[in-house]
Write a protein that holds these residues in place. Structure first.
Motif, PDB file in Angstrom:
ATOM      1  N   VAL A   1       0.852  -1.182   0.000  1.00 34.77           N
ATOM      2  CA  VAL A   1       0.000   0.000   0.000  1.00 34.77           C
ATOM      3  C   VAL A   1       0.893   1.239   0.000  1.00 34.77           C
ATOM      4  CG1 VAL A   1      -1.712   1.306   1.325  1.00 34.77           C
ATOM      5  CG2 VAL A   1      -1.858  -1.202   1.196  1.00 34.77           C
ATOM      6  N   PRO A   2       0.643   2.204  -0.871  1.00 32.63           N
ATOM      7  CA  PRO A   2       1.444   3.436  -0.860  1.00 32.63           C
ATOM      8  C   PRO A   2       1.468   4.044   0.537  1.00 32.63           C
ATOM      9  CG  PRO A   2       0.020   3.392  -2.792  1.00 32.63           C
ATOM     10  CD  PRO A   2      -0.361   2.214  -1.951  1.00 32.63           C
ATOM     11  N   GLU A   3       2.633   4.521   0.948  1.00 31.11           N
ATOM     12  CA  GLU A   3       2.796   5.004   2.318  1.00 31.11           C
ATOM     13  C   GLU A   3       1.808   6.116   2.655  1.00 31.11           C
ATOM     14  OE1 GLU A   3       6.473   6.237   5.344  1.00 31.11           O
ATOM     15  OE2 GLU A   3       6.777   6.215   3.168  1.00 31.11           O
ATOM     16  N   ALA A   4       1.430   6.909   1.665  1.00 23.43           N
ATOM     17  CA  ALA A   4       0.480   7.999   1.908  1.00 23.43           C
ATOM     18  C   ALA A   4      -0.924   7.478   2.180  1.00 23.43           C
ATOM     19  CB  ALA A   4       0.458   8.950   0.711  1.00 23.43           C
ATOM     20  N   LEU A   5      -1.179   6.190   1.904  1.00 24.23           N
ATOM     21  CA  LEU A   5      -2.524   5.637   2.084  1.00 24.23           C
ATOM     22  C   LEU A   5      -2.595   4.584   3.181  1.00 24.23           C
ATOM     23  CD1 LEU A   5      -3.633   5.217  -1.655  1.00 24.23           C
ATOM     24  CD2 LEU A   5      -4.155   7.089  -0.080  1.00 24.23           C
ATOM     25  N   VAL A   6      -1.514   4.396   3.925  1.00 27.32           N
ATOM     26  CA  VAL A   6      -1.539   3.432   5.029  1.00 27.32           C
ATOM     27  C   VAL A   6      -2.598   3.868   6.042  1.00 27.32           C
ATOM     28  CG1 VAL A   6      -0.243   2.527   6.989  1.00 27.32           C
ATOM     29  CG2 VAL A   6       0.853   2.700   4.747  1.00 27.32           C
ATOM     30  N   GLY A   7      -3.471   2.944   6.403  1.00 23.39           N
ATOM     31  CA  GLY A   7      -4.565   3.267   7.311  1.00 23.39           C
ATOM     32  C   GLY A   7      -5.826   3.719   6.600  1.00 23.39           C
TER      33      GLY A   7
ATOM     34  N   PHE B   1       5.623  16.108  -4.619  1.00 20.89           N
ATOM     35  CA  PHE B   1       6.271  16.709  -3.447  1.00 20.89           C
ATOM     36  C   PHE B   1       5.316  16.678  -2.253  1.00 20.89           C
ATOM     37  CE2 PHE B   1       7.123  20.677  -0.997  1.00 20.89           C
ATOM     38  CZ  PHE B   1       8.406  20.383  -0.561  1.00 20.89           C
ATOM     39  N   HIS B   2       4.070  17.046  -2.468  1.00 20.59           N
ATOM     40  CA  HIS B   2       3.070  17.011  -1.400  1.00 20.59           C
ATOM     41  C   HIS B   2       2.775  15.575  -0.974  1.00 20.59           C
ATOM     42  CE1 HIS B   2       1.231  21.223  -1.226  1.00 20.59           C
ATOM     43  NE2 HIS B   2       2.240  21.327  -2.088  1.00 20.59           N
ATOM     44  N   THR B   3       2.783  14.654  -1.924  1.00 23.34           N
ATOM     45  CA  THR B   3       2.501  13.258  -1.604  1.00 23.34           C
ATOM     46  C   THR B   3       3.593  12.663  -0.720  1.00 23.34           C
ATOM     47  OG1 THR B   3       1.277  12.975  -3.680  1.00 23.34           O
ATOM     48  CG2 THR B   3       2.051  10.970  -2.583  1.00 23.34           C
ATOM     49  N   VAL B   4       4.854  13.006  -1.013  1.00 25.55           N
ATOM     50  CA  VAL B   4       5.960  12.552  -0.169  1.00 25.55           C
ATOM     51  C   VAL B   4       5.813  13.129   1.240  1.00 25.55           C
ATOM     52  CG1 VAL B   4       8.457  12.646   0.196  1.00 25.55           C
ATOM     53  CG2 VAL B   4       7.545  12.231  -2.100  1.00 25.55           C
ATOM     54  N   ALA B   5       5.451  14.393   1.334  1.00 24.46           N
ATOM     55  CA  ALA B   5       5.253  15.029   2.646  1.00 24.46           C
ATOM     56  C   ALA B   5       4.128  14.345   3.410  1.00 24.46           C
ATOM     57  CB  ALA B   5       4.940  16.512   2.465  1.00 24.46           C
ATOM     58  N   ARG B   6       3.057  14.022   2.714  1.00 26.44           N
ATOM     59  CA  ARG B   6       1.920  13.344   3.342  1.00 26.44           C
ATOM     60  C   ARG B   6       2.324  11.966   3.860  1.00 26.44           C
ATOM     61  NH1 ARG B   6      -3.213  14.630   2.400  1.00 26.44           N
ATOM     62  NH2 ARG B   6      -2.827  15.606   0.377  1.00 26.44           N
ATOM     63  N   ALA B   7       3.115  11.252   3.053  1.00 31.19           N
ATOM     64  CA  ALA B   7       3.521   9.895   3.425  1.00 31.19           C
ATOM     65  C   ALA B   7       4.480   9.894   4.609  1.00 31.19           C
ATOM     66  CB  ALA B   7       4.165   9.208   2.216  1.00 31.19           C
ATOM     67  N   VAL B   8       5.495  10.733   4.541  1.00 35.85           N
ATOM     68  CA  VAL B   8       6.517  10.767   5.589  1.00 35.85           C
ATOM     69  C   VAL B   8       5.927  11.210   6.923  1.00 35.85           C
ATOM     70  CG1 VAL B   8       8.627  11.929   6.342  1.00 35.85           C
ATOM     71  CG2 VAL B   8       8.446  11.079   4.005  1.00 35.85           C
TER      72      VAL B   8
ATOM     73  N   GLN C   1       2.766  11.006   7.926  1.00 35.85           N
ATOM     74  CA  GLN C   1       1.521  10.320   8.296  1.00 35.85           C
ATOM     75  C   GLN C   1       0.377  11.334   8.434  1.00 35.85           C
ATOM     76  OE1 GLN C   1       1.985   7.289  11.472  1.00 35.85           O
ATOM     77  NE2 GLN C   1       4.160   7.756  11.421  1.00 35.85           N
ATOM     78  N   ASP C   2       0.300  12.222   7.488  1.00 35.10           N
ATOM     79  CA  ASP C   2      -0.742  13.259   7.426  1.00 35.10           C
ATOM     80  C   ASP C   2      -0.668  14.238   8.589  1.00 35.10           C
ATOM     81  OD1 ASP C   2      -2.158  12.870   5.001  1.00 35.10           O
ATOM     82  OD2 ASP C   2      -3.037  11.049   5.823  1.00 35.10           O
ATOM     83  N   MET C   3       0.524  14.459   9.139  1.00 39.16           N
ATOM     84  CA  MET C   3       0.679  15.447  10.200  1.00 39.16           C
ATOM     85  C   MET C   3       1.062  16.824   9.668  1.00 39.16           C
ATOM     86  SD  MET C   3       2.484  13.387  13.302  1.00 39.16           S
ATOM     87  CE  MET C   3       2.219  11.627  13.498  1.00 39.16           C
ATOM     88  N   ILE C   4       1.296  16.936   8.368  1.00 36.05           N
ATOM     89  CA  ILE C   4       1.552  18.241   7.760  1.00 36.05           C
ATOM     90  C   ILE C   4       0.229  18.798   7.258  1.00 36.05           C
ATOM     91  CG2 ILE C   4       2.686  19.448   5.859  1.00 36.05           C
ATOM     92  CD1 ILE C   4       4.992  17.499   6.097  1.00 36.05           C
ATOM     93  N   THR C   5      -0.135  19.976   7.748  1.00 36.86           N
ATOM     94  CA  THR C   5      -1.432  20.558   7.391  1.00 36.86           C
ATOM     95  C   THR C   5      -1.336  21.621   6.316  1.00 36.86           C
ATOM     96  OG1 THR C   5      -1.221  22.215   9.155  1.00 36.86           O
ATOM     97  CG2 THR C   5      -2.319  20.144   9.712  1.00 36.86           C
ATOM     98  N   SER C   6      -0.137  22.136   6.083  1.00 39.82           N
ATOM     99  CA  SER C   6       0.001  23.217   5.113  1.00 39.82           C
ATOM    100  C   SER C   6       1.407  23.215   4.523  1.00 39.82           C
ATOM    101  CB  SER C   6      -0.279  24.564   5.793  1.00 39.82           C
ATOM    102  OG  SER C   6       0.062  25.648   4.955  1.00 39.82           O
TER     103      SER C   6
END
Length: 592
Positions: free
Chosen positions: A188-194, A523-530, A532-537
């Motif tokens: 599963v892509p790291e950005a979609l885990v969970g 770039f945003h997808t890597v940030a989201r994955a690394v 775990q969706d803790m980056i809001t902006s």
């Protein structure tokens, strides 16, 4: 029988404890403690009176209790408390802010050992001490707490703390789908885990996404005959990627590509009655549409090639990709409203209202061409009325709240954006899309006398608007308290877990690789994955081009904040460092 246990620490003359003990319901156990020994308080008549009141109510009083060592005090009892109170914590004498913060930190660490899973910690602070936007005035960070004199309780605030989900490192997740006597497994892509196989739309689910979907379908069912269609699996073969269907209509986005591995199913797993997703049936069904575009291809032979060599797949970005299959299926009924619901996935920019995973419902309606205008008008009016009914709510003992709903026609004068203007926050949000026609020649030949309309609705955004949820991430939380908020038959404004979660800001600058270019969505997808969706902006602060080499440098600002976990400054720094390393490897940039 004890239904609820309360613990009070740091009491002075026990006046709060005495008052609290006299208003408790039956079945409540109360233990009041203070750091002093009884002899230190013996000469205080107020203490003596409060002690008498406590004992009359059956409360327990303990002396010499260190609030930073609660596990030691209650180890033998094995007690877990539902609520722990600490009113106006202070180290004594003229203690500076640093010592008092250390006291609170050690107190919270101590509470972990004696607090029930859903327990609460209540801390009362003098006006300004909390340092949150609720304080008026809000004290500066370096300002000291109360000195060795009476507390000024006017304007004091009670702060309620609960357990957060644990902060854990991201772990890889393997998903498997059944294919004849083999499994197709993929990471599963790291950005979609969970966010895979959560079952929010299942029959036994109490998630608001299912609630809103069933309400919407029920409203449309008052006018149309309904046909529910089972949603196929998550993966689509690369061969079936149709660029003519515009499923992304609100932001730059891209698909999540997957390369699955084929593995033999052990004989022990092939037992009678086993139910598993039959990917072969799906591939055969899906290929009928896309391979018929070339009449010289035999769809059965080509599909078998796909099955034998899985190749490249992608996670479905929209249910619109299944529209043709539904129409050409054996159970399609002209005049009925066919409904397909399921999660979809896409890479997108980080924003409170841009979702990498969300639940979509697709409505498919075929009607007589001779009545095309009237049938289309009827469908649009009823869809608009159904959505408006969901978006209109009356607060308990309050006014009716309604969002502004519009169907904005597009340039082709066939399609519409379903836009909602929230009454309390944010700009217009696109919650859906109505498409007048995405018909292939095969469908045209099959139904020469029919016109079709397709309506796609983003259920997650609809839930956010109906319940006033400001952050999409909370819809995917594993915190069980989230579902507790949603009472069947009632729509009440959602109360967020954390009123003032801390945020941390970090910048990153890097040189671009001139040959490879730069993909901002990636770039945003890597940030989201690394993170775990803790980056809001993510904000672009600066774009610089070197005057001699012409090389381009970008500087971005990242804001870290969570909605269901306790995030520290140190953890944010760890994530930022990992992000810097990851973009160098995956995006081939040079971090400055």
């Amino acid at each position: 029988m004890v239904d609820r246990r309360l613990l009070l620490v740091g009491e002075g003359n026990f006046s709060f404890a005495a008052a609290l003990s006299e208003v408790q319901e039956p079945g409540t156990s109360l233990i009041a403690t203070c750091p002093q020994e009884p002899t230190a308080l013996a000469g205080d008549p107020v203490f003596q009176e409060n002690l008498r009141r406590l004992r009359e109510q059956g409360a327990e009083v303990r002396f010499g209790v260190d609030c930073t060592q609660l596990a030691d005090t209650f180890a033998e009892d094995g007690c877990k408390f539902d609520r722990i109170y600490f009113n106006f914590p202070h180290c004594g004498r003229k203690a500076g802010v640093a010592k008092n913060r250390e006291l609170l930190a050690r107190f919270f660490q101590s509470c972990v050992d004696v607090l029930t899973e859903r327990g609460e910690v209540h801390v009362a602070l003098c006006r300004g001490q909390g340092g949150t936007p609720a304080d008026c005035p809000r004290r500066e960070w370096h300002n000291s707490w109360s000195q060795n004199k009476s507390f000024h309780v006017e304007g004091a605030l009670n702060h309620v703390f609960t357990r957060s989900l644990p902060f854990e490192e991201s772990h890889s997740m393997i998903c498997r789908v059944r294919l004849d006597d083999h499994w197709l497994s993929f990471s599963v892509p790291e950005a979609l885990v969970g966010k895979i196989n959560r079952g929010f739309l299942e029959t036994n689910s109490s998630h608001p996404v299912r609630t809103i979907n069933e309400k919407l379908i029920a409203e449309l069912g008052k006018t149309f005959s309904l046909q529910r269609v089972k949603c196929p699996g998550l993966l689509l073969p690369e061969k079936g990627c149709d660029s003519d269907i515009s499923w992304s209509f609100d932001s730059p986005s891209a698909s999540f590509w997957i390369v699955p591995q084929k593995e033999k199913i052990p004989h022990s797993e092939l037992w009678a009655g086993e139910t598993a997703y039959d990917m072969e049936d799906f591939l055969l069904s899906f290929s009928r549409l896309h391979l018929q575009k070339d009449p010289e291809l035999n769809w059965e032979q080509e599909t078998q090639k796909t099955i034998q060599s899985p190749g490249k797949f992608y996670l479905r970005p929209s249910l619109l990709l299944y529209a043709q299959d539904v129409i050409q299926g054996p159970y399609f009924l002209p005049g009925s409203l066919h409904i397909l619901s399921g999660p979809v996935f896409r890479k997108c920019l980080i924003s409170p209202f841009m979702l990498p995973a969300f639940h979509e419902t697709l409505f498919i309606h075929g009607f007589n061409k001779k009545l095309s205008d009237s049938c289309l008008h009827l469908f649009l009016e009823h869809l608009k009325c159904s959505l408006h009914g969901l978006l209109t709510q009356r607060l308990p003992d309050g006014p009716e709240l309604s969002h502004s709903l519009t169907f904005k026609p597009q340039k082709n004068k066939k399609d519409y954006m379903i836009c909602v203007k929230p009454h309390s926050f944010g700009p217009d949000e696109i919650v859906g899309l109505v498409i007048g026609s995405i018909i292939t020649s095969a469908t045209s030949q099959l139904y020469k006398d029919l016109d079709f309309v397709f309506a796609s609705v983003n259920l997650d955004l609809l839930v956010m608007l109906v319940w006033g949820i400001p952050d999409w991430r909370i819809l995917w939380t594993f915190d069980e308290r989230f579902l507790d908020h949603f009472v069947p038959g009632k729509v009440e404004p959602f109360k967020t877990f954390s009123l003032y979660p801390p945020s941390y800001v970090h910048d990153v600058s890097f040189w671009l690789d001139e040959e490879r270019g730069f993909d901002e969505v990636e770039f945003h997808t890597v940030a989201r994955a690394v993170s775990q969706d803790m980056i809001t902006s993510i904000q672009l602060l600066n774009r610089f081009q070197h005057p001699q080499t012409g090389q381009i440098s970008l500087c971005y600002r990242l804001t870290y904040q969570t909605c269901d976990r306790a995030l520290s400054h140190q953890q944010a720094i760890m994530i930022q460092n990992r992000f810097r390393n990851e973009i160098q490897q995956s995006l081939h940039v040079t971090v400055r």
